[in-house]
Design a protein around this motif. Structure first.
Motif, PDB file in Angstrom:
ATOM      1  N   ASP A  23       0.832  -1.207   0.000  1.00 62.23           N
ATOM      2  CA  ASP A  23       0.000   0.000   0.000  1.00 62.23           C
ATOM      3  C   ASP A  23       0.866   1.255   0.000  1.00 62.23           C
ATOM      4  OD1 ASP A  23      -2.035   1.993   0.794  1.00 62.23           O
ATOM      5  OD2 ASP A  23      -3.234   0.235   1.327  1.00 62.23           O
ATOM      6  N   ILE A  24       0.464   2.257  -0.789  1.00 65.53           N
ATOM      7  CA  ILE A  24       1.182   3.531  -0.780  1.00 65.53           C
ATOM      8  C   ILE A  24       1.082   4.230   0.577  1.00 65.53           C
ATOM      9  CG2 ILE A  24       0.990   3.942  -3.271  1.00 65.53           C
ATOM     10  CD1 ILE A  24      -1.386   5.793  -2.681  1.00 65.53           C
ATOM     11  N   CYS A  25       0.124   3.832   1.400  1.00 69.15           N
ATOM     12  CA  CYS A  25      -0.045   4.442   2.724  1.00 69.15           C
ATOM     13  C   CYS A  25       0.486   3.559   3.852  1.00 69.15           C
ATOM     14  CB  CYS A  25      -1.515   4.774   2.970  1.00 69.15           C
ATOM     15  SG  CYS A  25      -2.112   6.157   1.966  1.00 69.15           S
ATOM     16  N   LEU A  26       1.287   2.560   3.528  1.00 67.19           N
ATOM     17  CA  LEU A  26       1.816   1.670   4.562  1.00 67.19           C
ATOM     18  C   LEU A  26       2.649   2.436   5.590  1.00 67.19           C
ATOM     19  CD1 LEU A  26       2.199  -1.174   5.715  1.00 67.19           C
ATOM     20  CD2 LEU A  26       4.141  -1.463   4.155  1.00 67.19           C
ATOM     21  N   GLU A  27       3.543   3.294   5.120  1.00 67.14           N
ATOM     22  CA  GLU A  27       4.392   4.046   6.045  1.00 67.14           C
ATOM     23  C   GLU A  27       3.560   4.953   6.954  1.00 67.14           C
ATOM     24  OE1 GLU A  27       8.183   7.181   6.051  1.00 67.14           O
ATOM     25  OE2 GLU A  27       7.404   6.394   4.149  1.00 67.14           O
ATOM     26  N   ALA A  28       2.527   5.580   6.390  1.00 62.36           N
ATOM     27  CA  ALA A  28       1.651   6.435   7.194  1.00 62.36           C
ATOM     28  C   ALA A  28       0.973   5.642   8.303  1.00 62.36           C
ATOM     29  CB  ALA A  28       0.599   7.091   6.297  1.00 62.36           C
ATOM     30  N   ASN A  29       0.579   4.414   7.998  1.00 59.47           N
ATOM     31  CA  ASN A  29      -0.064   3.577   9.006  1.00 59.47           C
ATOM     32  C   ASN A  29       0.925   3.093  10.059  1.00 59.47           C
ATOM     33  OD1 ASN A  29      -3.149   2.678   8.381  1.00 59.47           O
ATOM     34  ND2 ASN A  29      -2.098   3.354   6.534  1.00 59.47           N
ATOM     35  N   GLU A  30       2.162   2.835   9.646  1.00 65.32           N
ATOM     36  CA  GLU A  30       3.197   2.468  10.614  1.00 65.32           C
ATOM     37  C   GLU A  30       3.391   3.599  11.636  1.00 65.32           C
ATOM     38  OE1 GLU A  30       4.794  -0.326  10.985  1.00 65.32           O
ATOM     39  OE2 GLU A  30       4.416  -1.415   9.112  1.00 65.32           O
ATOM     40  N   LYS A  31       3.415   4.833  11.157  1.00 64.95           N
ATOM     41  CA  LYS A  31       3.600   5.983  12.049  1.00 64.95           C
ATOM     42  C   LYS A  31       2.417   6.135  13.005  1.00 64.95           C
ATOM     43  CE  LYS A  31       6.570   8.688   8.958  1.00 64.95           C
ATOM     44  NZ  LYS A  31       6.680   9.928   8.128  1.00 64.95           N
ATOM     45  N   MET A  32       1.194   5.994  12.464  1.00 67.97           N
ATOM     46  CA  MET A  32       0.023   6.115  13.321  1.00 67.97           C
ATOM     47  C   MET A  32      -0.022   4.982  14.345  1.00 67.97           C
ATOM     48  SD  MET A  32      -2.606   7.568  14.477  1.00 67.97           S
ATOM     49  CE  MET A  32      -2.735   8.974  13.371  1.00 67.97           C
ATOM     50  N   ALA A  33       0.329   3.772  13.914  1.00 62.74           N
ATOM     51  CA  ALA A  33       0.347   2.634  14.839  1.00 62.74           C
ATOM     52  C   ALA A  33       1.318   2.898  15.987  1.00 62.74           C
ATOM     53  CB  ALA A  33       0.717   1.358  14.096  1.00 62.74           C
ATOM     54  N   LYS A  34       2.445   3.498  15.688  1.00 65.43           N
ATOM     55  CA  LYS A  34       3.426   3.793  16.744  1.00 65.43           C
ATOM     56  C   LYS A  34       2.871   4.795  17.747  1.00 65.43           C
ATOM     57  CE  LYS A  34       8.200   5.156  17.640  1.00 65.43           C
ATOM     58  NZ  LYS A  34       7.828   5.996  18.806  1.00 65.43           N
ATOM     59  N   ILE A  35       2.185   5.826  17.248  1.00 66.53           N
ATOM     60  CA  ILE A  35       1.582   6.810  18.156  1.00 66.53           C
ATOM     61  C   ILE A  35       0.586   6.134  19.092  1.00 66.53           C
ATOM     62  CG2 ILE A  35       0.049   8.821  18.272  1.00 66.53           C
ATOM     63  CD1 ILE A  35       1.384   9.827  15.695  1.00 66.53           C
ATOM     64  N   LEU A  36      -0.260   5.271  18.540  1.00 65.96           N
ATOM     65  CA  LEU A  36      -1.259   4.588  19.365  1.00 65.96           C
ATOM     66  C   LEU A  36      -0.588   3.662  20.374  1.00 65.96           C
ATOM     67  CD1 LEU A  36      -3.882   3.820  16.578  1.00 65.96           C
ATOM     68  CD2 LEU A  36      -4.099   5.516  18.397  1.00 65.96           C
ATOM     69  N   ARG A  37       0.435   2.955  19.935  1.00 65.33           N
ATOM     70  CA  ARG A  37       1.157   2.067  20.866  1.00 65.33           C
ATOM     71  C   ARG A  37       1.808   2.867  21.985  1.00 65.33           C
ATOM     72  NH1 ARG A  37       3.502  -0.241  16.064  1.00 65.33           N
ATOM     73  NH2 ARG A  37       2.271  -2.039  15.357  1.00 65.33           N
ATOM     74  N   ASP A  38       2.437   3.982  21.628  1.00 66.73           N
ATOM     75  CA  ASP A  38       3.120   4.798  22.635  1.00 66.73           C
ATOM     76  C   ASP A  38       2.150   5.333  23.674  1.00 66.73           C
ATOM     77  OD1 ASP A  38       5.513   4.348  21.358  1.00 66.73           O
ATOM     78  OD2 ASP A  38       5.634   6.339  20.406  1.00 66.73           O
ATOM     79  N   LYS A  39       0.896   5.524  23.286  1.00 66.78           N
ATOM     80  CA  LYS A  39      -0.119   6.012  24.219  1.00 66.78           C
ATOM     81  C   LYS A  39      -0.883   4.876  24.902  1.00 66.78           C
ATOM     82  CE  LYS A  39      -2.506   9.716  23.227  1.00 66.78           C
ATOM     83  NZ  LYS A  39      -1.909  10.715  24.130  1.00 66.78           N
TER      84      LYS A  39
END
Length: 234
Positions: free
Chosen positions: A188-204
């Protein structure tokens, strides 16, 4: 599958808006279109059809409003500050002319929101800005950073409509109650964007399901597979 067409003058947006509603009863799901999509896009691309069983069983009602991205983030003919302001008005339109009336009509406090591609941005941004109004958020190949649309301009309307920026500091308790799915394809062209969002959610420590589909790219066949599965979580 019951289908209703609505058209009205939006006092928030100062323009006519159209919306399709599918189903006769059930939990409300706001389904946002992609980049330049309108109210009929998710029907025309068979995304609504993929959810037919849930609709016909009266488990959900799907609300497909117009997008106005051609007037906001994608409008290169106006200053970036006005692009962001126009989107802020769209956010208020969704809240005050859609979500609040739906909740009042159904006697509910919250709705579900979903969308593919740029609709995934719309769904996530609305959910993370208004977690007290959203029970479930399903992003399918979404993107979460709109700074590329504002040519280096930055103000409060950009910040508060850019989940990558404001979510780390948002500690509304309902964020931890929300059922969140980030769906994305392996190619997906948005894979990296989802990786970043997943990290934010995990960090919280916000619970969510990160659903990466093997051998899948950013396109409607992927989203037609995802949508009914995610609805089953309702």
């Amino acid at each position: 599958m019951k289908e209703q067409h609505h058209k009205w003058y939006s006092p928030t947006l100062s323009k006519d808006i159209e919306m399709l509603v599918f189903g006769h009863s059930g939990y409300p799901v706001i389904l946002f279109p992609t980049t330049m999509g309108k109210h009929n896009e998710c029907k025309d691309m068979k995304l609504v059809e993929s959810a037919r069983w849930f609709v016909e069983q009266g488990k959900i009602q799907i609300y497909c409003p117009d997008g106005i991205n051609e007037l906001s983030w994608y409008n290169k003919n106006i200053h970036p500050s006005q692009r962001a302001k126009n989107h802020e008005w769209y956010d208020q339109f969704i809240l005050n002319e859609l979500v609040n009336p739906i909740c009042n009509e159904k006697g509910l406090h919250k709705v579900a929101v979903a969308g593919p591609s740029f609709g995934g941005y719309q769904a996530s941004n609305f959910a993370f800005k208004h977690p007290e109004k959203v029970s479930h958020m399903f992003s399918m190949s979404g993107a979460f950073d709109i700074k590329s649309f504002v040519d280096g301009h930055y103000d409060d309307n950009v910040f508060f409509n850019n989940p990558i920026d404001y979510l780390p500091g948002n500690n509304h308790p309902d964020l931890w109650k929300m059922k969140i799915i980030l769906g994305v394809g392996e190619w997906d062209i948005c894979l990296e964007a989802n990786e970043k969002m997943a990290k934010i959610l995990r960090d919280k420590n916000i619970p969510f399901w990160y659903d990466v589909r093997k051998w899948a790219k950013h396109d409607w066949p992927l989203w037609r597979d995802m949508f009914p599965e995610y609805l089953s979580k309702l």
